[in-house]
Design a protein around this motif. Sequence first.
Motif, PDB file in Angstrom:
ATOM      1  N   LEU A 174      -2.795   0.845 -44.315  1.00  0.00           N
ATOM      2  CA  LEU A 174      -2.785   0.731 -45.776  1.00  0.00           C
ATOM      3  C   LEU A 174      -4.228   0.636 -46.245  1.00  0.00           C
ATOM      4  N   ARG A 175      -4.593   1.456 -47.231  1.00  0.00           N
ATOM      5  CA  ARG A 175      -5.976   1.491 -47.717  1.00  0.00           C
ATOM      6  C   ARG A 175      -6.017   1.371 -49.229  1.00  0.00           C
ATOM      7  N   ALA A 176      -6.961   0.586 -49.724  1.00  0.00           N
ATOM      8  CA  ALA A 176      -7.203   0.461 -51.159  1.00  0.00           C
ATOM      9  C   ALA A 176      -8.602   0.977 -51.476  1.00  0.00           C
ATOM     10  N   ALA A 177      -8.804   1.393 -52.709  1.00  0.00           N
ATOM     11  CA  ALA A 177     -10.072   2.005 -53.107  1.00  0.00           C
ATOM     12  C   ALA A 177     -11.235   1.021 -53.074  1.00  0.00           C
ATOM     13  N   ASN A 178     -10.942  -0.295 -53.080  1.00  0.00           N
ATOM     14  CA  ASN A 178     -12.030  -1.282 -53.081  1.00  0.00           C
ATOM     15  C   ASN A 178     -12.583  -1.550 -51.691  1.00  0.00           C
ATOM     16  N   GLY A 179     -12.118  -0.807 -50.677  1.00  0.00           N
ATOM     17  CA  GLY A 179     -12.666  -0.943 -49.326  1.00  0.00           C
ATOM     18  C   GLY A 179     -11.843  -1.788 -48.389  1.00  0.00           C
ATOM     19  N   VAL A 180     -10.803  -2.448 -48.904  1.00  0.00           N
ATOM     20  CA  VAL A 180      -9.922  -3.244 -48.049  1.00  0.00           C
ATOM     21  C   VAL A 180      -8.902  -2.325 -47.390  1.00  0.00           C
ATOM     22  N   SER A 181      -8.675  -2.539 -46.097  1.00  0.00           N
ATOM     23  CA  SER A 181      -7.621  -1.794 -45.407  1.00  0.00           C
ATOM     24  C   SER A 181      -6.987  -2.687 -44.357  1.00  0.00           C
ATOM     25  N   ALA A 182      -5.741  -2.360 -44.021  1.00  0.00           N
ATOM     26  CA  ALA A 182      -4.993  -3.113 -43.019  1.00  0.00           C
ATOM     27  C   ALA A 182      -4.263  -2.129 -42.129  1.00  0.00           C
ATOM     28  N   ARG A 183      -4.310  -2.374 -40.825  1.00  0.00           N
ATOM     29  CA  ARG A 183      -3.594  -1.528 -39.861  1.00  0.00           C
ATOM     30  C   ARG A 183      -2.501  -2.356 -39.208  1.00  0.00           C
ATOM     31  N   ILE A 184      -1.267  -1.851 -39.257  1.00  0.00           N
ATOM     32  CA  ILE A 184      -0.114  -2.591 -38.761  1.00  0.00           C
ATOM     33  C   ILE A 184       0.534  -1.806 -37.634  1.00  0.00           C
ATOM     34  N   LEU A 185       0.809  -2.467 -36.516  1.00  0.00           N
ATOM     35  CA  LEU A 185       1.521  -1.860 -35.397  1.00  0.00           C
ATOM     36  C   LEU A 185       2.998  -2.205 -35.477  1.00  0.00           C
ATOM     37  N   THR A 186       3.852  -1.260 -35.090  1.00  0.00           N
ATOM     38  CA  THR A 186       5.283  -1.559 -35.047  1.00  0.00           C
ATOM     39  C   THR A 186       5.614  -2.487 -33.874  1.00  0.00           C
ATOM     40  N   TYR A 187       4.773  -2.541 -32.853  1.00  0.00           N
ATOM     41  CA  TYR A 187       4.959  -3.501 -31.769  1.00  0.00           C
ATOM     42  C   TYR A 187       4.562  -4.889 -32.272  1.00  0.00           C
ATOM     43  N   GLY A 188       5.530  -5.778 -32.358  1.00  0.00           N
ATOM     44  CA  GLY A 188       5.266  -7.127 -32.838  1.00  0.00           C
ATOM     45  C   GLY A 188       5.061  -7.241 -34.337  1.00  0.00           C
ATOM     46  N   ALA A 189       5.316  -6.137 -35.092  1.00  0.00           N
ATOM     47  CA  ALA A 189       4.992  -6.130 -36.536  1.00  0.00           C
ATOM     48  C   ALA A 189       3.606  -6.741 -36.729  1.00  0.00           C
ATOM     49  N   THR A 190       2.661  -6.250 -35.943  1.00  0.00           N
ATOM     50  CA  THR A 190       1.334  -6.849 -35.756  1.00  0.00           C
ATOM     51  C   THR A 190       0.312  -6.342 -36.757  1.00  0.00           C
ATOM     52  N   LEU A 191      -0.422  -7.260 -37.367  1.00  0.00           N
ATOM     53  CA  LEU A 191      -1.586  -6.915 -38.168  1.00  0.00           C
ATOM     54  C   LEU A 191      -2.754  -6.737 -37.206  1.00  0.00           C
ATOM     55  N   GLN A 192      -3.059  -5.488 -36.885  1.00  0.00           N
ATOM     56  CA  GLN A 192      -4.079  -5.205 -35.869  1.00  0.00           C
ATOM     57  C   GLN A 192      -5.488  -5.328 -36.416  1.00  0.00           C
ATOM     58  N   SER A 193      -5.689  -4.912 -37.643  1.00  0.00           N
ATOM     59  CA  SER A 193      -7.024  -5.037 -38.239  1.00  0.00           C
ATOM     60  C   SER A 193      -6.896  -5.294 -39.733  1.00  0.00           C
ATOM     61  N   LEU A 194      -7.907  -5.970 -40.264  1.00  0.00           N
ATOM     62  CA  LEU A 194      -8.004  -6.233 -41.701  1.00  0.00           C
ATOM     63  C   LEU A 194      -9.480  -6.078 -42.071  1.00  0.00           C
ATOM     64  N   ILE A 195      -9.784  -4.988 -42.728  1.00  0.00           N
ATOM     65  CA  ILE A 195     -11.165  -4.637 -43.050  1.00  0.00           C
ATOM     66  C   ILE A 195     -11.487  -5.121 -44.468  1.00  0.00           C
ATOM     67  N   ALA A 196     -12.619  -5.806 -44.602  1.00  0.00           N
ATOM     68  CA  ALA A 196     -13.027  -6.330 -45.909  1.00  0.00           C
ATOM     69  C   ALA A 196     -14.521  -6.104 -46.112  1.00  0.00           C
ATOM     70  N   PRO A 197     -14.936  -5.694 -47.320  1.00  0.00           N
ATOM     71  CA  PRO A 197     -16.366  -5.524 -47.599  1.00  0.00           C
ATOM     72  C   PRO A 197     -17.042  -6.855 -47.901  1.00  0.00           C
ATOM     73  N   ASP A 198     -18.361  -6.927 -47.650  1.00  0.00           N
ATOM     74  CA  ASP A 198     -19.129  -8.106 -48.048  1.00  0.00           C
ATOM     75  C   ASP A 198     -19.738  -7.866 -49.422  1.00  0.00           C
ATOM     76  N   ARG A 199     -20.635  -8.766 -49.843  1.00  0.00           N
ATOM     77  CA  ARG A 199     -21.182  -8.659 -51.208  1.00  0.00           C
ATOM     78  C   ARG A 199     -22.066  -7.423 -51.387  1.00  0.00           C
ATOM     79  N   HIS A 200     -22.467  -6.788 -50.281  1.00  0.00           N
ATOM     80  CA  HIS A 200     -23.272  -5.568 -50.360  1.00  0.00           C
ATOM     81  C   HIS A 200     -22.433  -4.330 -50.054  1.00  0.00           C
ATOM     82  N   GLY A 201     -21.122  -4.517 -49.929  1.00  0.00           N
ATOM     83  CA  GLY A 201     -20.246  -3.395 -49.658  1.00  0.00           C
ATOM     84  C   GLY A 201     -20.089  -3.048 -48.195  1.00  0.00           C
ATOM     85  N   ARG A 202     -20.741  -3.819 -47.316  1.00  0.00           N
ATOM     86  CA  ARG A 202     -20.622  -3.546 -45.874  1.00  0.00           C
ATOM     87  C   ARG A 202     -19.282  -4.071 -45.372  1.00  0.00           C
ATOM     88  N   ARG A 203     -18.535  -3.206 -44.708  1.00  0.00           N
ATOM     89  CA  ARG A 203     -17.191  -3.566 -44.282  1.00  0.00           C
ATOM     90  C   ARG A 203     -17.186  -4.092 -42.842  1.00  0.00           C
TER      91      ARG A 203
END
Length: 383
Positions: free
Chosen positions: A49-78
Amino acid sequence: MQFSVIRSSHLACAAFIALTMTAPAHAASAQRENAGKLGDGSAVEAITLRAANGVSARILTYGATLQSLIAPDRHGRRADVILGYDDLASYVDHPNYFGVTVGRYANRIANGRFALDGVTYQLPQNNNGQSLHGGGRGFDKALWRVVAVKSGPVAKVVLAHVSPDGDSGYPGTLTTTVTYTLDEKGNLGILFEASSDKPTIVNMTNHALFNMAGEGSAGGAMDNRLTIPARAYTPVTATLIPTGELRPVAGSAFDFRKARRLNDALRDGRDAQIVVGRGYDHNYALDKGVTPTPQLAARLTDPASGRVLEVLSTEPGLQFYSGNFLDGTLIGKHGHLYRMGDGIALEPQKFPDAPNQPGFVSARIDPGKPYRHAMIYRLSVSQ
């Protein structure tokens, strides 16, 4: 301290969706792809799942697992702000609950036993004589079915799993769904729903371990600042089972009512509860109690990057775990060796051992009275 149980309703569900929605300037996207196969040949998928503000989340069907959660910092670095693995095989071969959906019962049940209507049920004792996170073959090791994937103002994926009557000793056939949603404000919603054909107990949550400085950062998560709006917590025995007491946090290492650096009291050997837990591994009785819509359960910030996480939930408790049993033997993302303090879990839920503690909010559900837990990981940036 009294808590009241709020029944689920269509109104509450609509309110949850409204909380994770915003008037769309851009659509959020949901992308579905292959993530590998299990030993029996079953295919595992990943949904990003991706949003235009730079946040994204990757979900695996194994374990309904949140594998990654990407977030930008105050300078836009994710950066990825949760611990985990790069590949499916590591989740299977080296399970450590990273980002998984835990159930049927998250946290511990004393001696793996509980009674309903005069019948005693025995669960697997997979944690020093206690049952932990469903007993060792819980929802974290199930292959969940994709029900829906959708892009739009709010991107989402709906996953489903049926736990049969007697599964790991639990009564009732439990039909469950986990819905992940992501909106343009950086709100990652997780909605857990379950219904049973017999009286049973349910307590579901997500077990992500966070570091707002970014997974694998050199200093770990211990410079993060944590706030928990709770006047009391539940002290535990030597086997980490709550004693039943609600102990005030005031004046103790457990007082996070004002933002506090994680490392400030983590090694305070003068506090017997810190010694027992090898750090923090305790449930907080949130001041808000049970709520019909998600309310603040915790706030975690990294002053250096400006990344902010707010955890909101409808549940009355929050388990704070400081990664005490990470010992450098697990190789995580990007080849990082995970050690104590590299990430912390903030798990909204019912209280541990609630089925055996009459003073705690009940975890019981009945036919026609389903389970519902709505939570949000709200990501933002401070300047």
